[in-house]
Design a protein around this motif. Structure first.
Motif, PDB file in Angstrom:
ATOM      1  N   MET A  41      34.693 -39.796  49.855  1.00  0.00           N
ATOM      2  CA  MET A  41      36.112 -39.962  49.607  1.00  0.00           C
ATOM      3  C   MET A  41      36.502 -39.333  48.270  1.00  0.00           C
ATOM      4  N   GLU A  42      35.637 -39.527  47.289  1.00  0.00           N
ATOM      5  CA  GLU A  42      35.946 -38.979  45.968  1.00  0.00           C
ATOM      6  C   GLU A  42      35.988 -37.451  45.998  1.00  0.00           C
ATOM      7  N   ASN A  43      35.093 -36.848  46.778  1.00  0.00           N
ATOM      8  CA  ASN A  43      35.076 -35.384  46.865  1.00  0.00           C
ATOM      9  C   ASN A  43      36.340 -34.846  47.521  1.00  0.00           C
ATOM     10  N   VAL A  44      36.849 -35.544  48.528  1.00  0.00           N
ATOM     11  CA  VAL A  44      38.077 -35.104  49.196  1.00  0.00           C
ATOM     12  C   VAL A  44      39.247 -35.164  48.225  1.00  0.00           C
ATOM     13  N   ILE A  45      39.350 -36.259  47.500  1.00  0.00           N
ATOM     14  CA  ILE A  45      40.439 -36.400  46.524  1.00  0.00           C
ATOM     15  C   ILE A  45      40.310 -35.342  45.441  1.00  0.00           C
ATOM     16  N   LEU A  46      39.077 -35.063  45.018  1.00  0.00           N
ATOM     17  CA  LEU A  46      38.869 -34.071  43.976  1.00  0.00           C
ATOM     18  C   LEU A  46      39.256 -32.672  44.449  1.00  0.00           C
ATOM     19  N   ILE A  47      38.929 -32.331  45.681  1.00  0.00           N
ATOM     20  CA  ILE A  47      39.302 -31.014  46.208  1.00  0.00           C
ATOM     21  C   ILE A  47      40.815 -30.897  46.334  1.00  0.00           C
ATOM     22  N   VAL A  48      41.470 -31.957  46.835  1.00  0.00           N
ATOM     23  CA  VAL A  48      42.936 -31.941  46.925  1.00  0.00           C
ATOM     24  C   VAL A  48      43.537 -31.830  45.529  1.00  0.00           C
ATOM     25  N   HIS A  49      42.954 -32.515  44.562  1.00  0.00           N
ATOM     26  CA  HIS A  49      43.430 -32.471  43.177  1.00  0.00           C
ATOM     27  C   HIS A  49      43.346 -31.055  42.610  1.00  0.00           C
ATOM     28  N   LEU A  50      42.220 -30.388  42.848  1.00  0.00           N
ATOM     29  CA  LEU A  50      42.066 -29.013  42.358  1.00  0.00           C
ATOM     30  C   LEU A  50      43.026 -28.057  43.049  1.00  0.00           C
ATOM     31  N   LEU A  51      43.225 -28.222  44.348  1.00  0.00           N
ATOM     32  CA  LEU A  51      44.184 -27.370  45.061  1.00  0.00           C
ATOM     33  C   LEU A  51      45.608 -27.599  44.560  1.00  0.00           C
ATOM     34  N   LEU A  52      45.951 -28.858  44.287  1.00  0.00           N
ATOM     35  CA  LEU A  52      47.270 -29.154  43.724  1.00  0.00           C
ATOM     36  C   LEU A  52      47.439 -28.525  42.339  1.00  0.00           C
ATOM     37  N   ALA A  53      46.377 -28.559  41.545  1.00  0.00           N
ATOM     38  CA  ALA A  53      46.452 -27.967  40.207  1.00  0.00           C
ATOM     39  C   ALA A  53      46.691 -26.462  40.304  1.00  0.00           C
ATOM     40  N   LEU A  54      45.956 -25.797  41.183  1.00  0.00           N
ATOM     41  CA  LEU A  54      46.150 -24.349  41.343  1.00  0.00           C
ATOM     42  C   LEU A  54      47.538 -24.028  41.888  1.00  0.00           C
ATOM     43  N   ALA A  55      48.011 -24.801  42.854  1.00  0.00           N
ATOM     44  CA  ALA A  55      49.349 -24.580  43.400  1.00  0.00           C
ATOM     45  C   ALA A  55      50.414 -24.832  42.344  1.00  0.00           C
ATOM     46  N   LEU A  56      50.224 -25.843  41.540  1.00  0.00           N
ATOM     47  CA  LEU A  56      51.195 -26.155  40.485  1.00  0.00           C
ATOM     48  C   LEU A  56      51.247 -25.036  39.447  1.00  0.00           C
ATOM     49  N   ILE A  57      50.092 -24.502  39.101  1.00  0.00           N
ATOM     50  CA  ILE A  57      50.065 -23.371  38.162  1.00  0.00           C
ATOM     51  C   ILE A  57      50.795 -22.170  38.748  1.00  0.00           C
ATOM     52  N   GLY A  58      50.521 -21.875  40.020  1.00  0.00           N
ATOM     53  CA  GLY A  58      51.173 -20.734  40.673  1.00  0.00           C
ATOM     54  C   GLY A  58      52.678 -20.898  40.765  1.00  0.00           C
ATOM     55  N   ILE A  59      53.148 -22.092  41.143  1.00  0.00           N
ATOM     56  CA  ILE A  59      54.590 -22.325  41.269  1.00  0.00           C
ATOM     57  C   ILE A  59      55.286 -22.231  39.918  1.00  0.00           C
ATOM     58  N   VAL A  60      54.662 -22.748  38.891  1.00  0.00           N
ATOM     59  CA  VAL A  60      55.270 -22.682  37.552  1.00  0.00           C
ATOM     60  C   VAL A  60      55.354 -21.229  37.082  1.00  0.00           C
ATOM     61  N   LEU A  61      54.328 -20.450  37.369  1.00  0.00           N
ATOM     62  CA  LEU A  61      54.355 -19.043  36.954  1.00  0.00           C
ATOM     63  C   LEU A  61      55.363 -18.226  37.747  1.00  0.00           C
ATOM     64  N   LEU A  62      55.707 -18.645  38.957  1.00  0.00           N
ATOM     65  CA  LEU A  62      56.692 -17.918  39.760  1.00  0.00           C
ATOM     66  C   LEU A  62      58.121 -18.170  39.301  1.00  0.00           C
ATOM     67  N   GLN A  63      58.339 -19.261  38.606  1.00  0.00           N
ATOM     68  CA  GLN A  63      59.699 -19.626  38.228  1.00  0.00           C
ATOM     69  C   GLN A  63      60.233 -18.724  37.127  1.00  0.00           C
ATOM     70  N   ARG A  64      61.545 -18.624  37.116  1.00  0.00           N
ATOM     71  CA  ARG A  64      62.238 -17.829  36.109  1.00  0.00           C
ATOM     72  C   ARG A  64      62.328 -18.631  34.817  1.00  0.00           C
ATOM     73  N   SER A  65      62.156 -17.950  33.690  1.00  0.00           N
ATOM     74  CA  SER A  65      62.229 -18.617  32.399  1.00  0.00           C
ATOM     75  C   SER A  65      63.662 -19.062  32.144  1.00  0.00           C
ATOM     76  N   GLU A  66      63.808 -20.301  31.712  1.00  0.00           N
ATOM     77  CA  GLU A  66      65.131 -20.839  31.398  1.00  0.00           C
ATOM     78  C   GLU A  66      65.454 -20.724  29.918  1.00  0.00           C
ATOM     79  N   GLY A  67      64.530 -20.202  29.126  1.00  0.00           N
ATOM     80  CA  GLY A  67      64.793 -20.014  27.706  1.00  0.00           C
ATOM     81  C   GLY A  67      64.606 -21.286  26.912  1.00  0.00           C
ATOM     82  N   GLY A  68      64.689 -21.138  25.606  1.00  0.00           N
ATOM     83  CA  GLY A  68      64.601 -22.285  24.727  1.00  0.00           C
ATOM     84  C   GLY A  68      63.234 -22.473  24.121  1.00  0.00           C
ATOM     85  N   GLY A  69      62.178 -22.184  24.864  1.00  0.00           N
ATOM     86  CA  GLY A  69      60.833 -22.426  24.354  1.00  0.00           C
ATOM     87  C   GLY A  69      60.499 -21.523  23.185  1.00  0.00           C
ATOM     88  N   LEU A  70      60.637 -20.222  23.373  1.00  0.00           N
ATOM     89  CA  LEU A  70      60.344 -19.268  22.307  1.00  0.00           C
ATOM     90  C   LEU A  70      61.587 -18.506  21.868  1.00  0.00           C
TER      91      LEU A  70
END
Length: 120
Positions: free
Chosen positions: A1-30
């Motif tokens: 069970m722990e391995n399944v959750i861990l694999i889903v967790h890693l896939l979510l992390a990669l998807a989250l990184i990809g989605i954030v990088l696809l978004q347009r910058s809204e400014g303000g940070g730099l």
């Protein structure tokens, strides 16, 4: 069970990184990015909604991994495991065992050791 959750967790992390990088910058940070209406909040884009869903799922899998790890530990501590180690009975006046063979110790004085260069 722990391995399944861990694999889903890693896939979510990669998807989250990809989605954030696809978004347009809204400014303000730099101080760069697309300007626009600074007073109001921009409408939610589909990528923004997907980001929120992935972030919530990532947090849920993080909590699930924490719960599974806590259940596996069963209330034992690292310090408890250290105290239960079997100890070898050695006399207090015995010298520590030296490594045999090619150890990292320098050669003894009577050995035919290579000459060490001197700074004369």
């Amino acid at each position: 069970m722990e391995n399944v959750i861990l694999i889903v967790h890693l896939l979510l992390a990669l998807a989250l990184i990809g989605i954030v990088l696809l978004q347009r910058s809204e400014g303000g940070g730099l101080g760069i990015g697309g300007g626009g209406a600074a007073a109001g909040r921009a409408p939610a884009t589909p990528l923004g909604k997907v980001t929120w869903v992935l972030a919530i799922a990532f947090i849920c899998t993080s909590l699930a991994l924490t719960i599974v790890a806590a259940q596996k530990s069963a209330g034992s501590s690292v310090l408890d495991r250290i105290g239960n180690q079997p100890t070898a009975e050695e006399p207090a006046d015995a010298a520590p065992a030296l490594p045999s063979g090619d150890g990292l110790l320098p050669p003894a004085g009577g050995d035919d050791a290579p000459l060490v260069p001197r700074a004369d």
